[in-house]
Structures are given as C-alpha cells and as structure tokens.
Design a protein around this motif. Sequence first.
Motif, PDB file in Angstrom:
ATOM      1  N   GLY A  82     -13.931  -9.925 -10.109  1.00 33.63           N
ATOM      2  CA  GLY A  82     -13.953  -8.461 -10.768  1.00 33.63           C
ATOM      3  C   GLY A  82     -13.260  -7.589  -9.802  1.00 33.63           C
ATOM      4  N   THR A  83     -13.378  -6.246 -10.240  1.00 25.76           N
ATOM      5  CA  THR A  83     -12.305  -5.215  -9.692  1.00 25.76           C
ATOM      6  C   THR A  83     -13.069  -3.800  -9.841  1.00 25.76           C
ATOM      7  N   ARG A  84     -13.095  -3.267  -8.550  1.00 23.78           N
ATOM      8  CA  ARG A  84     -13.642  -1.781  -8.290  1.00 23.78           C
ATOM      9  C   ARG A  84     -12.674  -1.039  -8.023  1.00 23.78           C
ATOM     10  N   GLY A  85     -12.840   0.306  -8.593  1.00 25.42           N
ATOM     11  CA  GLY A  85     -12.005   1.361  -8.354  1.00 25.42           C
ATOM     12  C   GLY A  85     -10.781   1.296  -9.006  1.00 25.42           C
ATOM     13  N   ALA A  86     -10.462   2.519  -9.872  1.00 24.10           N
ATOM     14  CA  ALA A  86      -9.342   2.588 -10.575  1.00 24.10           C
ATOM     15  C   ALA A  86      -9.030   4.063 -10.949  1.00 24.10           C
ATOM     16  N   THR A  87      -7.971   4.675 -11.211  1.00 23.94           N
ATOM     17  CA  THR A  87      -7.614   5.893 -11.850  1.00 23.94           C
ATOM     18  C   THR A  87      -6.445   5.801 -12.293  1.00 23.94           C
ATOM     19  N   VAL A  88      -5.931   6.758 -12.672  1.00 22.46           N
ATOM     20  CA  VAL A  88      -4.532   7.088 -13.669  1.00 22.46           C
ATOM     21  C   VAL A  88      -3.947   8.253 -12.760  1.00 22.46           C
ATOM     22  N   SER A  89      -2.460   8.063 -12.908  1.00 28.19           N
ATOM     23  CA  SER A  89      -1.591   8.869 -12.432  1.00 28.19           C
ATOM     24  C   SER A  89      -1.707  10.346 -13.207  1.00 28.19           C
ATOM     25  N   VAL A  90      -1.248  11.539 -12.627  1.00 29.79           N
ATOM     26  CA  VAL A  90      -1.243  12.723 -13.200  1.00 29.79           C
ATOM     27  C   VAL A  90      -0.513  12.735 -14.550  1.00 29.79           C
ATOM     28  N   ASP A  91       0.517  11.865 -14.585  1.00 25.50           N
ATOM     29  CA  ASP A  91       1.408  11.799 -15.877  1.00 25.50           C
ATOM     30  C   ASP A  91       0.766  10.958 -16.806  1.00 25.50           C
ATOM     31  N   GLY A  92       0.074  10.105 -16.350  1.00 24.42           N
ATOM     32  CA  GLY A  92      -0.547   9.030 -17.247  1.00 24.42           C
ATOM     33  C   GLY A  92       0.267   7.878 -17.348  1.00 24.42           C
ATOM     34  N   THR A  93       1.220   7.682 -16.743  1.00 26.38           N
ATOM     35  CA  THR A  93       2.240   6.688 -16.744  1.00 26.38           C
ATOM     36  C   THR A  93       1.825   5.066 -16.217  1.00 26.38           C
ATOM     37  N   GLU A  94       0.884   5.408 -15.132  1.00 27.10           N
ATOM     38  CA  GLU A  94       0.309   4.488 -14.312  1.00 27.10           C
ATOM     39  C   GLU A  94      -1.175   4.331 -14.035  1.00 27.10           C
ATOM     40  N   ILE A  95      -1.474   3.262 -13.629  1.00 23.73           N
ATOM     41  CA  ILE A  95      -2.893   2.863 -13.605  1.00 23.73           C
ATOM     42  C   ILE A  95      -2.854   2.283 -12.111  1.00 23.73           C
ATOM     43  N   TRP A  96      -3.676   2.925 -11.251  1.00 21.12           N
ATOM     44  CA  TRP A  96      -3.943   2.649  -9.776  1.00 21.12           C
ATOM     45  C   TRP A  96      -5.332   2.070  -9.551  1.00 21.12           C
ATOM     46  N   TRP A  97      -5.354   0.717  -9.156  1.00 26.12           N
ATOM     47  CA  TRP A  97      -6.650  -0.118  -8.672  1.00 26.12           C
ATOM     48  C   TRP A  97      -6.569  -0.585  -7.449  1.00 26.12           C
ATOM     49  N   PHE A  98      -7.821  -0.875  -6.985  1.00 28.39           N
ATOM     50  CA  PHE A  98      -7.733  -1.385  -5.479  1.00 28.39           C
ATOM     51  C   PHE A  98      -7.901  -2.842  -5.671  1.00 28.39           C
ATOM     52  N   ASP A  99      -7.042  -3.452  -4.851  1.00 30.45           N
ATOM     53  CA  ASP A  99      -6.955  -4.936  -4.717  1.00 30.45           C
ATOM     54  C   ASP A  99      -7.535  -5.495  -3.227  1.00 30.45           C
ATOM     55  N   ASP A 100      -8.480  -5.996  -3.522  1.00 35.55           N
ATOM     56  CA  ASP A 100      -9.152  -6.542  -2.479  1.00 35.55           C
ATOM     57  C   ASP A 100      -9.194  -7.978  -2.576  1.00 35.55           C
ATOM     58  N   THR A 101      -9.899  -8.762  -1.456  1.00 34.20           N
ATOM     59  CA  THR A 101      -9.952 -10.478  -1.701  1.00 34.20           C
ATOM     60  C   THR A 101     -11.352 -10.755  -1.915  1.00 34.20           C
ATOM     61  N   ASP A 102     -11.648 -11.199  -3.140  1.00 36.78           N
ATOM     62  CA  ASP A 102     -12.805 -11.740  -3.300  1.00 36.78           C
ATOM     63  C   ASP A 102     -14.117 -10.955  -2.893  1.00 36.78           C
ATOM     64  N   GLY A 103     -13.915  -9.701  -3.336  1.00 37.71           N
ATOM     65  CA  GLY A 103     -15.078  -8.835  -3.028  1.00 37.71           C
ATOM     66  C   GLY A 103     -15.213  -8.169  -1.793  1.00 37.71           C
ATOM     67  N   ASP A 104     -14.244  -8.533  -0.720  1.00 37.49           N
ATOM     68  CA  ASP A 104     -14.448  -8.186   0.541  1.00 37.49           C
ATOM     69  C   ASP A 104     -14.246  -6.632   1.195  1.00 37.49           C
ATOM     70  N   GLU A 105     -13.606  -5.894   0.064  1.00 35.12           N
ATOM     71  CA  GLU A 105     -13.295  -4.481   0.028  1.00 35.12           C
ATOM     72  C   GLU A 105     -12.336  -3.985   0.947  1.00 35.12           C
ATOM     73  N   PHE A 106     -11.439  -4.977   1.497  1.00 32.66           N
ATOM     74  CA  PHE A 106     -10.454  -4.886   2.378  1.00 32.66           C
ATOM     75  C   PHE A 106      -9.247  -5.145   1.620  1.00 32.66           C
ATOM     76  N   GLY A 107      -8.307  -4.181   1.421  1.00 36.93           N
ATOM     77  CA  GLY A 107      -7.170  -4.174   0.572  1.00 36.93           C
ATOM     78  C   GLY A 107      -6.337  -3.128   0.530  1.00 36.93           C
ATOM     79  N   THR A 108      -5.651  -3.115  -0.575  1.00 42.89           N
ATOM     80  CA  THR A 108      -4.616  -1.965  -0.686  1.00 42.89           C
ATOM     81  C   THR A 108      -4.574  -1.530  -2.118  1.00 42.89           C
ATOM     82  N   TRP A 109      -4.170  -0.473  -2.274  1.00 45.13           N
ATOM     83  CA  TRP A 109      -4.064   0.109  -3.946  1.00 45.13           C
ATOM     84  C   TRP A 109      -2.467  -0.562  -4.437  1.00 45.13           C
TER      85      TRP A 109
END
Length: 621
Positions: A82-109
């Motif tokens: 699964g995936t925790r955390g997402a938002t959308v850019s101000v202009d609506g062209t992109e979706i940002w989500w947080f990419d961790d490893t197997d739920g360890d909460e350590f990763g990058t956007w």
Amino acid sequence: MVTESTQRSDPTVDVPEPLFADPAAEARWRGRFTAARISVPDWARDAPAHSVYSSNASGTWEVYAWDREADAHRQVTDRPQGTRGATVSVDGTEIWWFDDTDGDEFGTWVAEPFAAGERRQAVPGAERGYPAGLDLGRTTTAIGWSTDEGSTLAVAVGDAALRTVYAHTEDAGIGGLSRDETLLAISHSEHGDSRHPAVRVLQVADGSAVADLYDGEGKGLEPVEFAPVAGDTRLLVSHERRGRDELLIWDPVAGVETELVIDLPGDLSAGFYPDASALLVAHTRAGRTTLHRYDLTTGELSDLPTARGSVGGADVRPDGSVEYGWSSAEHPSSVRVLRPDGTDEVLLTPPGDKPAPSVALQDAWVAGPGGEVHALYARPEGTSRPVPTLFMIHGGPQAADEDRYSAVRAVWLDAGFAVVHVNYRGSSGYGSAWRDAIEGRPGTTELEDVAVVQAWAVESGLADPAACVLEGWSWGGYLTLLGLGLQPERWAVGCAGVPVADYVAAYEDEMEPLRAFDRSLFGGSPTEVPEIYRTASPLTYLDEVSAPVLVLAGENDPRCPIRQIDNYLDGLAARGREYAMVRYDAGHGSLVVAETLRHTAAEITFTRHALGMNLPVGDEK
C-alpha cells in the motif's frame, strides 16, 4: 489452536474458517472490513477539478486521482504493502506520493502526471528519509526529511537546485509557504522538547529568520497555514496558552499577534476559508467533533450542521462548500459536502456494498487519581448481565478514542464482547494538563486510569471480572504489555499490536523523530534517565505476566522495531508463559485489507480460546 511458525519458534494462531457459525454473521463481519472506503479528497489550488484521495477499493490502501469535470477516477499507485501520503501540484498536472519500502516510512517523494505517465523523483537532491513535511507552491517546493542525524528542511525555487534552509539534530518540520512563496513557516524543537515545539518564519530567498514564536517550557506552538491570499503574511498558529488547543493569528512581518477568543469548551483546530475572511473551525470535546465558521472581521461564530459523531478531515472548496469525512459508532464513514445553501449530502460513494451498521457508544465519566476519566463503551446487543469485555486501548499516546465507526469494534461486539475505550491521561482533546500528565512517568500513569475504568466496568455490571481482555495497537499495544505485568490480577488475556515491549532496545532502533519524542516524554534518553525507562518497560515485569499473550508485529516497523519485540517474546518463552505471535511483512500496521482481517480474526480466535469460549462463534455443539 496453536502451531509452530516456520519463521521463528513463536507459536502462531491457527485461525479457523469461518470465524462465525452463522453464514450471515460471517458475511457481515468480513463485509465491514472489505467494503470500499475513501478519504476526504485533496485538490489542486489552481485546478480544483483535479483531486486525489486514498481508498482501499483494490483491497489495499492506495492513491487515486479524480477528475471532477469528467467524473473519472484512476488508481495511481499499486504496491504490495500500500501507499501512504499523496498530494497534487498547484496547477493540477502532477500527483506526488511518498515512496517507501514495504511500509518502513523511509523513502522519498515521487511525482507522475495526473492523467498517468512516467514517474520521476519529485525533488532531485532530496535525501531518503522519514518525511518531515511538504508544501508545494507555483514555483517553490518546501520539503523536509529526518534521519538518524536529525532534521533537514530545504527549498527548491524554479529550476534552481535544492537548497537547505534549516538543519538541526532535534526534530523539525515544514509548516507551510506564504501564498507569494517568499516566507516559509517551520516548527522546531531546538529547545529539546519536540512535544512542545516552537515556530520560526524564514525567508525563502536565503533561509534567514524573519521572526520566532516560542511560548516557553510546556507550551507548544504549531504553524497551521499562511493566509491563502497573495501579499497576506498572516500565519494561523495553534497554541495552548490557556491549557487547551486554541488559535492565534500572527503576522511575523508586522510583528502583530492576535489570539482568537472562540467560545467553545474543547480543543480547537482550524484552516482558512479561500478568501482568508474566515476560519473553518473543528471543535473536539469528549470524543465528538463539531464544525463552525469563525468570521475573522466580526468574530461571529456560526455552527455548521453536521450530525453527532466525529469528523475526520475537513476543507473548504473555492465555492465555499465544506467537504468532510464523518462517521459515528453506529454509522459507517462517508465523505460528505456541506454546500453554502445548507444542503448536506454524500460527495463520493465508494463502489460495492456498504458495510453493516453497528452499536452506538455510551459515555462514562469515572473518578480517577488525576481527575475524571472519560470512557466510551458498548455492550453486545441483547445482553444485560456481565459479559467478557475488551478494553481497547488507543495508540498515540497523543490521540483519543472517539465516537466513530470501527469495523474492529463491531466484530468484537458480534463475538459477544463488550468494548470499552479509555481516554487515559496522555490523550488529546481534554486539555494540556491531561495530555502532559504522563511526562516523566509514562505507562504507569495511563494504566492507573485504565484500572479505575476496569473497576467501574466490573462494579457497574458490564464486565465479567474473570474475562477482562486488554488490547491495543502501537502505544495501546505497549500499555497492553505493561498492564499484563503491572496489573496481572485484572487481565485474563492480552493482545498487543506493534507494541513497545523492551523500551531501551526500542529507543536504540526506532526512527529519530520518535527518539526525540521519547526524550521529551521521559525527560532524557535511557542513558540519562535509566530508572524511568526501566520502570516504564514491559520487559521489566516479565516475571509477573500470567495471562496468555498474543503479539502482532511488522517486520519493517520503524516506530516499534521488531528486535525489541523479539526480546520480550524470548523472555516469555524462557519463563514458559503462554503466548502466540503474528508476524507480517509491513511496517507500523498494514494497509492491506486481507492482513487486517487476519489480525482481527487472530485476536478473537486467541482470546475466545484462552477464555474457553466456543469457536466458531455461535457454535454451541
């Protein structure tokens, strides 16, 4: 009932199929978990038809895109855990989500096109770490992360390289950008107390400090958001100067600070209306939420008509509509919209069948050593005599049980258990003194409150004194293990999910933001205040544990790491105590519906077996 695990020598729960003898009851409890649910959507500021939300419709909590104009929905992420955390850019062209490893909460956007396409690293130059805030402007990105070395906050303007504007060994986070993207508000704990942070506003251009706001020892401040109007430098701040969560408006440029006197008795949180003329205020008291509009010019407070229960997230659309999540113990969650004309209706209907309703919660106020303890409880329908009772202890500890729908509570009620929630000292929503009463004495303080509620439940005729079960996840799992050792005479069974079990080992292995939290809570590290950690650690009381224990834990948990749980289980095994273990490949809890089903069934199976109750439930043969 127990078999040997192939992973370790831990006994594991053999869950029968089905859990209930009655097919209708079996379908009902599973349906409550598998029914699709959705979060309150977030939307692009300059393209509000482009929204993102989270849903478990695929069987795992993932990110979804919603084009409101076309009424088109797209599943964005599809990851095993699964995936925790997402938002959308101000202009609506992109979706940002947080990419961790197997739920360890350590990763990058990471970022990808709203309409689907190739993914990219969202912020080149950002280190992998635990997320410490994110805010997106039209041309500026403010991002934070933490590692074992501390917290780093950085900005990227246009095509320029990412630039650090703040770094410290203590905990810090992004608060938000001003609308013209010249100012950045941050929270920090340079003073060494992450439970009561301070606020600083920086110049985005060079990272220099514009102004600081710090209320002193034991009084925290949190930046909420800047006014959403270009050129408006007012910052909404949460404070606790009068012993509860309240609000103030601070202009760090003009040096003007205005406390908002809002005549509501509980804790307050808020956000701006789109034109910055008013605030959408959420008022939380005794486990329930109400919504209000506060006019910043006149000071007028207007009630917004929401049903009795709890609100999980709320925001104001450009047209003045309020979108919010709502549920009560009886009624499943829904995402609703309150329109300017007063119409209140469902905004999004998830696919598939609706979950079955459940039983209403009742309130109890029980005299305790630190004041009245608020408890919420329900008994199985059709019962009047004392019954087996589950004391479901919430995590946090800075959280609270509320009058909201819970598939977990519902299945325990169906299985013949009364359920009691205890908002012990340490809980949010009852004022600062109540929340902070556990400082310097964590664990034992909360359990004093749990004990008086357990005694009330027995004396009132709700709970069978020989069948009281202690259960919880995270901090609730920690209190479960600690309670089994400190109060063995009260508890017949314990079920602890992702708990702290060996506090010194947990401190050594956990993510740095939680180490900072522990130092604030305990008054130092295990080296500095060893006796407080010893007193608060479930490992200390292994000899006193007599009840059967079920532990559920994630292999990749950065908050309650697996090694310290193994230490506790090894101690139980060495003493010949009865225990069982559910291990799963994820982090601090699971986003996979089937895994959650397995956990819940394992708890009920283990508990009914330990109490000598029939399985499947309702099988009297």
